[in-house]
Design an enzyme around this catalytic site. Sequence first.
Site, PDB file in Angstrom:
ATOM      1  N   ARG A   1       4.121   0.237  -4.193  1.00 56.05           N
ATOM      2  CA  ARG A   1       3.959   1.001  -2.957  1.00 56.05           C
ATOM      3  C   ARG A   1       2.816   1.986  -3.114  1.00 56.05           C
ATOM      4  O   ARG A   1       2.701   2.674  -4.133  1.00 56.05           O
ATOM      5  CB  ARG A   1       5.262   1.749  -2.618  1.00 56.05           C
ATOM      6  CG  ARG A   1       6.411   0.807  -2.309  1.00 56.05           C
ATOM      7  CD  ARG A   1       6.270   0.165  -0.927  1.00 56.05           C
ATOM      8  NE  ARG A   1       7.183  -0.969  -0.779  1.00 56.05           N
ATOM      9  CZ  ARG A   1       6.798  -2.229  -0.705  1.00 56.05           C
ATOM     10  NH1 ARG A   1       5.528  -2.546  -0.768  1.00 56.05           N
ATOM     11  NH2 ARG A   1       7.693  -3.183  -0.558  1.00 56.05           N
TER      12      ARG A   1
ATOM     13  N   HIS B   1      -3.473  -5.662   0.429  1.00 61.68           N
ATOM     14  CA  HIS B   1      -2.019  -5.871   0.449  1.00 61.68           C
ATOM     15  C   HIS B   1      -1.687  -7.363   0.605  1.00 61.68           C
ATOM     16  O   HIS B   1      -0.995  -7.769   1.547  1.00 61.68           O
ATOM     17  CB  HIS B   1      -1.387  -5.058   1.583  1.00 61.68           C
ATOM     18  CG  HIS B   1       0.066  -4.751   1.335  1.00 61.68           C
ATOM     19  ND1 HIS B   1       0.669  -3.606   1.778  1.00 61.68           N
ATOM     20  CD2 HIS B   1       1.040  -5.446   0.682  1.00 61.68           C
ATOM     21  CE1 HIS B   1       1.939  -3.600   1.424  1.00 61.68           C
ATOM     22  NE2 HIS B   1       2.188  -4.710   0.754  1.00 61.68           N
TER      23      HIS B   1
END
Length: 311
Positions: free
Chosen positions: A227, A275
């Site tokens: 994250r 991502h």
Amino acid sequence: MALLIDIKHPEWMKDEELRTELLQFCPEADIRTGKNPGDAGEIDMLAVSSYFPGEALRYPNLKLIQKTGAGVNNILADEKLPQSVQVARLQTDTSGAEMAEYALACVLQEQRHLRQYHEQQAHSKWISYPPRKAAETTVAVLGLGRIGRLVAQRFIDNHFKVAGWSRSLKNISGVDCHAEANGLLKALESAAYVVAVLPSTPQTRGMFNLDLFRRFNPKAVFINVGRGDQVNETDLIRALDQGLLAAAILDVMSIEPLPADSPLWLHPGVQLTPHVSGFHLGDAIIDIAENYRRLKNGEPLLNLIDLDRGY
């Protein structure tokens, strides 16, 4: 009962694509998309990738937010989220295996000096370096949950030495496991690569700061597939500039898409990807259809989030 799909990431998956797949498993379901939500009062279940603060309040009868992935920190951070709304994530080995593959690719790139060769090519330089040996290289995997174990196993299978760290001590064959604060420092001390696969919780947010980077092996490469909010990006740049670590490879950032004025874009010690480390859902899509069925029938739901733990 209606399910609304509002992913908000058309470059990854379009709402209609997911709707078409779900209808194969529950053809009689009332499944709508962000472009055609219909009456908001009829929405009982919301499937999202990105979530905006207060979004749940648009649907007065909402009972479940289904994340089309593992990370739910942006949902749990919503102070306006009604207590009556449950949150579920997806658990899939498909994206976990892809994240393991990504981490291995990043490490092999460094083991074989591919970044240096690419830079040399631009200047017509012919300089060779001996490859680093996997059996003499330690990879620290931070986070030993479902995905972290897949990452660790991929390195074991490729003959690396693997250290692991988690909140509670694990016992994993082939992994030198550690826990708690002292264990984290122990896992870091000899690691040539540090792969973060941690969930976003109050304990992990901002944990990668200048103080922690000082405990890294100065030749280490930091790889984050967990994250983005766990990294103090200003401190990361300071750490790179001070030689506290060799490089950083980031697939997740604190703000996504990464703003054009972020210094991460141009820093010579940073490599970025948008991502993409865990991309496909695989058969986890079935769990979305199953949660729709269970919600409709009042049955226990799959993969509900423990609100106290944050994952």
